[in-house]
Write an enzyme that holds these catalytic residues in place. Structure first.
Site: not given
Length: 337
Positions: A12, A151, A210
């Protein structure tokens, strides 16, 4: 002259980095390496994309190379980065986008011959992390392997920096509502390290961990230990959103906070931190170049020192654009451009 670059891993991020590199005047991608995708399949995967649409230019396989817009790109199929012949095509800067070689030691396998720098398109346990609009001034040519962080960190850090510089952040908690990624399962399956991560993505909201918030402390040292966060994986294909709750050092109305972010989006952080006043949903940000787009009307304040701020990000496209920007910035500082 653009700097000659290579991409390791045509998944990706690798494919979208190439799409962005074609729009980036400082980068000339001369080679792609992926041992799991043959040339004809590369053409197909690059041409058609379920999220970002069909590639509008020409793409074909010819003479053992990938031709994009009539320009030849060499294709290699090595599993070991040390065996990729980057030197044979003059590739000096490598985007490491396999998601496998994310430490300095592993990514350093690329560094031989003419290869000068490796940019890891993922967080790294030990490589220096740089976020555009946040800490590029800390970059030094001595670093041979660097990380573009995640990101989510690229979305959170510019927003946190603007708020911290203007009002001061005492502490904060972040929630990322994150679109599906390739590591998730289409149906329930084994995932020994992360049991929840093994649940089917299409019909679940999945709690996840995260490191994005803690990573902000690495790129903004004055926020080290002041931010933490978690994530929810949701059944959408792209575009995610950060929900940041902070306690401010300097009292400010929500209008004052909005104005500070708007000013930054038009000046110091233009092209990195966007600002929207529209009534928008996630798909409205597909293909957005910004790392982070503050949603003026989505946030709320409890009082003048306790606020919730909402910022969107295309976790594929915007992040890939920053990979290109970081590569270009490093090349300029290094004197390669």
């Amino acid at each position: 002259m653009p700097v000659k670059a290579g991409i390791n891993g045509f998944g990706r991020i690798g494919r979208i980095v190439l799409r962005n590199a074609l729009l980036h005047g400082d980068i000339d991608v001369v080679a792609v390496n992926d041992p799991f995708i043959d040339l004809e399949y590369m053409v197909y995967m690059f041409k058609y994309d379920s999220v970002h649409g069909r590639f509008k230019g020409s793409v074909e396989a010819k003479d053992g190379k990938l031709y994009v817009e009539g320009k030849p790109i060499h294709v290699f199929a090595e599993k070991d980065p040390a065996n990729i012949p980057w030197g044979s095509v003059g590739a000096e800067y490598i985007v490491e986008s396999t998601g496998v070689f994310t430490t300095t030691e592993k990514a350093s396998a690329h560094l031989k011959g003419v290869c000068k720098k490796v940019i890891i398109s993922a967080p790294s346990a030990d490589a220096p992390m740089f976020v555009c609009g946040v800490n590029l001034d800390a970059y030094d040519s001595k670093y041979k392997v660097i990380s573009n962080a995640s990101c989510t960190t690229n979305c959170l850090a510019p927003l946190a920096k603007v708020i911290h510089d203007k009002f001061g952040i005492v502490q904060g908690l972040m929630t990322s509502v994150h679109a599906t990624t390739a590591t998730q399962k289409t149906v329930d399956g084994p995932s020994n390290k992360d049991w929840l991560g093994g649940r089917s993505v299409g019909n679940n909201i999945i709690p996840s961990s995260t490191g994005a918030a803690k990573a902000v402390g690495k790129v903004i040292p004055s926020l080290n230990g002041k931010l933490n966060g978690l994530a929810f994986r949701v059944p959408t294909v792209d575009v995610s959103v950060v929900d940041l709750v902070v306690r401010l050092e300097k009292p400010a109305s929500y209008d004052e906070i909005k104005q500070a972010i708007k000013e930054a989006s038009e000046t110091t952080h233009k092209g990195i931190l966007g600002y929207t006043e529209e009534k928008v949903v996630s798909t409205d940000f597909t293909g957005n170049d910004n790392s982070s787009i503050f949603d003026r009307d989505a946030g709320i304040a409890l009082n003048k020192t306790f606020v919730k701020l909402i910022s969107w990000y295309d976790n594929e496209w915007g992040y890939s654009r920053r990979c290109c920007d970081l590569l270009g910035y490093a090349a300029k500082v290094d004197g390669a451009l």
